[in-house]
Every structure is written in structure tokens, then in C-alpha cells.
Scaffold this active site. Structure first.
Site, PDB file in Angstrom:
ATOM      1  CG  ASN A  26     -12.492  -0.147   4.164  1.00 54.78           C
ATOM      2  OD1 ASN A  26     -12.575  -1.131   4.688  1.00 54.78           O
ATOM      3  ND2 ASN A  26     -11.257   0.020   4.242  1.00 54.78           N
TER       4      ASN A  26
ATOM      5  CG  HIS B 197      -9.137  -3.265  -2.574  1.00 53.89           C
ATOM      6  ND1 HIS B 197      -9.474  -2.365  -3.339  1.00 53.89           N
ATOM      7  CD2 HIS B 197      -8.374  -2.524  -1.454  1.00 53.89           C
ATOM      8  CE1 HIS B 197      -9.967  -1.296  -2.438  1.00 53.89           C
ATOM      9  NE2 HIS B 197      -9.298  -1.239  -1.304  1.00 53.89           N
TER      10      HIS B 197
ATOM     11  CG  HIS C 126      -7.015  -2.198   2.983  1.00 46.21           C
ATOM     12  ND1 HIS C 126      -5.996  -1.824   2.540  1.00 46.21           N
ATOM     13  CD2 HIS C 126      -7.792  -2.259   3.184  1.00 46.21           C
ATOM     14  CE1 HIS C 126      -7.215  -0.215   2.560  1.00 46.21           C
ATOM     15  NE2 HIS C 126      -8.072  -0.695   1.790  1.00 46.21           N
TER      16      HIS C 126
ATOM     17  CG  ASP D 211      -1.795   1.090   0.997  1.00 45.78           C
ATOM     18  OD1 ASP D 211      -3.331   0.445   0.712  1.00 45.78           O
ATOM     19  OD2 ASP D 211      -1.912   1.968   1.024  1.00 45.78           O
ATOM     20  CB  ILE D 212       0.818   4.251  -2.276  1.00 47.14           C
ATOM     21  CG1 ILE D 212       1.678   5.235  -2.700  1.00 47.14           C
ATOM     22  CG2 ILE D 212      -0.708   5.174  -1.962  1.00 47.14           C
ATOM     23  CD1 ILE D 212       1.792   5.942  -4.197  1.00 47.14           C
TER      24      ILE D 212
ATOM     25  N   GLY E 186     -15.621   3.115   3.326  1.00 39.73           N
ATOM     26  CA  GLY E 186     -13.354   3.677   3.566  1.00 39.73           C
ATOM     27  C   GLY E 186     -13.124   3.151   2.271  1.00 39.73           C
ATOM     28  CD  GLN E 187     -15.227  -0.373  -2.345  1.00 40.57           C
ATOM     29  OE1 GLN E 187     -16.098   0.093  -2.611  1.00 40.57           O
ATOM     30  NE2 GLN E 187     -14.531  -0.794  -3.883  1.00 40.57           N
TER      31      GLN E 187
HETATM   32  P1  5GP Z   1      -9.663   1.809   0.316  1.00 43.25           P
HETATM   33  O1  5GP Z   1      -9.822   3.023   1.398  1.00 43.25           O
HETATM   34  O2  5GP Z   1     -10.336   1.733  -1.241  1.00 43.25           O
HETATM   35  O3  5GP Z   1     -10.066   0.955   1.091  1.00 43.25           O
HETATM   36  O4  5GP Z   1      -8.124   1.536   0.129  1.00 43.25           O
HETATM   37  C1  5GP Z   1      -7.485   1.465  -1.273  1.00 43.25           C
HETATM   38  C2  5GP Z   1      -6.110   1.874  -0.480  1.00 43.25           C
HETATM   39  O5  5GP Z   1      -5.288   2.020  -2.005  1.00 43.25           O
HETATM   40  C3  5GP Z   1      -5.583   2.973   0.308  1.00 43.25           C
HETATM   41  O6  5GP Z   1      -4.723   1.945   2.261  1.00 43.25           O
HETATM   42  C4  5GP Z   1      -4.919   3.680  -0.387  1.00 43.25           C
HETATM   43  O7  5GP Z   1      -3.289   4.137   0.576  1.00 43.25           O
HETATM   44  C5  5GP Z   1      -4.540   2.283  -1.453  1.00 43.25           C
HETATM   45  N1  5GP Z   1      -3.758   3.596  -3.024  1.00 43.25           N
HETATM   46  C6  5GP Z   1      -4.664   4.190  -3.275  1.00 43.25           C
HETATM   47  N2  5GP Z   1      -3.811   4.722  -4.831  1.00 43.25           N
HETATM   48  C7  5GP Z   1      -2.683   4.055  -4.581  1.00 43.25           C
HETATM   49  C8  5GP Z   1      -1.018   3.815  -5.137  1.00 43.25           C
HETATM   50  O8  5GP Z   1      -1.219   4.875  -6.544  1.00 43.25           O
HETATM   51  N3  5GP Z   1      -0.454   2.833  -5.531  1.00 43.25           N
HETATM   52  C9  5GP Z   1      -0.928   2.146  -4.397  1.00 43.25           C
HETATM   53  N4  5GP Z   1       0.499   1.170  -3.954  1.00 43.25           N
HETATM   54  N5  5GP Z   1      -1.928   1.813  -2.806  1.00 43.25           N
HETATM   55  C10 5GP Z   1      -2.836   2.947  -3.888  1.00 43.25           C
END
Ligand code: 5GP
Ligand code: ZN
Length: 112
Positions: free
Chosen positions: A85, A98, A100, A30-31, A91-92
């Protein structure tokens, strides 16, 4: 999906830090890590979220969980959390399914 961030990562159009890859799924760090270990496991075929899982694609999800268990063993993770999420209120922020995988620190329950 052409305008999907994670489809672009799978296609190599956006760089990522690869953890694991096979024909079905891709795992990458994760970034914005929320724990010392924080990677995402995603299907290569676009699925919007858990809410789009059905009898036709659920084998992909089962495979992803096999991969998570295998990676956890290989990485010596004895305790970890798997989170997905679904929807903005939960929180998605990226609408490609995906999971985590978080490990390496104390975690609270229930989540905030
Ligand atoms: P969500 O918020 O949808 O549950 O999770 C999305 C995740 O993707 C977040 O934890 C966010 O940090 C990660 N993310 C968003 N953009 C990027 C990216 O460009 N590269 C990587 N490696 N992770 C990303
Ligand atoms: Zn996608």
C-alpha cells in the site's frame, strides 16, 4: 529512522515473530493477520514506500521478491497475494516499505 516502527522492529527494540532474515531484508508475521498466512517483508534500510524506489535502491526490491518466491516455495504456498500500500488513501499505515504476503484463503478481486 529513529521514530519508525519497522526500523525499531529490525533493531530488535520491538519484538516480532521472525519468518526470515538476511543482510538486506527482514520478514515477520503481521500482528493482525488478514489470512491464515500473513507476513511482511521489509528492507533493513529505511525506504518510505514504493514511491521512494529508484535506481539506487531498486536492487533491494528485486532481492525482496526473490526472497518472497523462495519462502513461498519452502512454505508450500501455491497461491498467494503480494500487496504494498502506498499512501494513506491506499491503506498505508506504516511508512517503511513493506510487502504483505497473504495466503491460505480465497481472496476477492478487485480489492475493497
Ligand atoms: P499497511 O497498513 O501500512 O499496509 O501495513 C502495516 C501492517 O503492519 C498492518 O498489516 C499491521 O497489522 C502491521 N503492524 C502494525 N504494527 C505492527 C507491529 O507492531 N508488529 C507487527 N508484527 N505488525 C504490525
Ligand atoms: Zn523505517
Amino acid at each position: 529512522m529513529s521514530d519508525c516502527l519497522f526500523c525499531k522492529i529490525i533493531a530488535g527494540e520491538i519484538p516480532s515473530s521472525k519468518v526470515y532474515e538476511d543482510d538486506v531484508c527482514y520478514a515477520f508475521n503481521d500482528i493482525a493477520p488478514q489470512a491464515p498466512t500473513h507476513f511482511l517483508v521489509i528492507p533493513k534500510a529505511h525506504i518510505g514506500s514504493v514511491s521512494e524506489v529508484n535506481a539506487d535502491n531498486s536492487a533491494v526490491v528485486a532481492h525482496i521478491f526473490e526472497v518472497i518466491a523462495k519462502l513461498a516455495k519452502e512454505m508450500g504456498m501455491e497461491s498467494y497475494r503480494v500487496v504494498s500500500n502506498i499512501g494513506e488513501q491506499a491503506g498505508q499505515s506504516v511508512f517503511h516499505l513493506h510487502f504483505h504476503v497473504l495466503s491460505g484463503r480465497d481472496m476477492t478481486w478487485p480489492p475493497g
